[in-house]
Design a protein around this motif. Sequence first.
Motif, PDB file in Angstrom:
ATOM      1  N   GLU A  37      13.714  -4.371   5.081  1.00 35.11           N
ATOM      2  CA  GLU A  37      14.151  -3.182   5.793  1.00 35.11           C
ATOM      3  C   GLU A  37      15.194  -3.552   6.853  1.00 35.11           C
ATOM      4  N   ASP A  49      23.057  -2.786  15.527  1.00 37.75           N
ATOM      5  CA  ASP A  49      23.015  -1.938  14.331  1.00 37.75           C
ATOM      6  C   ASP A  49      24.376  -1.854  13.658  1.00 37.75           C
ATOM      7  N   LYS A  69      18.378   3.835   0.498  1.00 40.43           N
ATOM      8  CA  LYS A  69      17.980   4.633   1.661  1.00 40.43           C
ATOM      9  C   LYS A  69      16.920   5.623   1.226  1.00 40.43           C
ATOM     10  N   PRO A  71      13.763   8.427   3.200  1.00 40.76           N
ATOM     11  CA  PRO A  71      13.102   8.879   4.432  1.00 40.76           C
ATOM     12  C   PRO A  71      11.687   8.307   4.547  1.00 40.76           C
ATOM     13  N   ASP A  73       8.542   8.741   7.432  1.00 40.26           N
ATOM     14  CA  ASP A  73       8.102   9.421   8.653  1.00 40.26           C
ATOM     15  C   ASP A  73       9.213  10.288   9.241  1.00 40.26           C
ATOM     16  N   GLY A  74       9.952  10.958   8.377  1.00 41.04           N
ATOM     17  CA  GLY A  74      10.994  11.869   8.824  1.00 41.04           C
ATOM     18  C   GLY A  74      12.299  11.211   9.258  1.00 41.04           C
ATOM     19  N   ARG A  75      12.378   9.892   9.155  1.00 41.37           N
ATOM     20  CA  ARG A  75      13.600   9.175   9.546  1.00 41.37           C
ATOM     21  C   ARG A  75      14.166   8.447   8.342  1.00 41.37           C
ATOM     22  N   GLN A  76      15.470   8.420   8.249  1.00 44.34           N
ATOM     23  CA  GLN A  76      16.148   7.715   7.161  1.00 44.34           C
ATOM     24  C   GLN A  76      16.074   6.209   7.405  1.00 44.34           C
ATOM     25  N   ARG A  77      15.588   5.463   6.419  1.00 46.88           N
ATOM     26  CA  ARG A  77      15.481   4.001   6.515  1.00 46.88           C
ATOM     27  C   ARG A  77      16.333   3.368   5.428  1.00 46.88           C
TER      28      ARG A  77
END
Length: 106
Positions: A37, A49, A69, A71, A73-77
Amino acid sequence: MATEAETTADLDGLEPLLQAPARLQVMAVLSHVQDAEFARLREITKCSDSVLSKHLSALADADLIALRKAPVDGRQRTWARITATGRMRFGKHVAALKQILAGAAV
């Protein structure tokens, strides 16, 4: 003393894209895991970053890694994994570095 031909042979497998330490670190990590990740790669390389993102883009553009990519937990990883091409070229790069270092020990 190494001849010019021997010195050139030592450099045949070197990957210019991997001269940047952070890119070399990323490839080394990815060569030992299925994927990693973005946040973990940032911890390892100690890059910001934006700098890490540029390094990953350069490696992906050269087909050394693939980025994914999704999502969480609601965040883009973002996850990175080494490609077959990347594994082969990284292996050649490491072998060339070992050959250079072996010559330095003479």
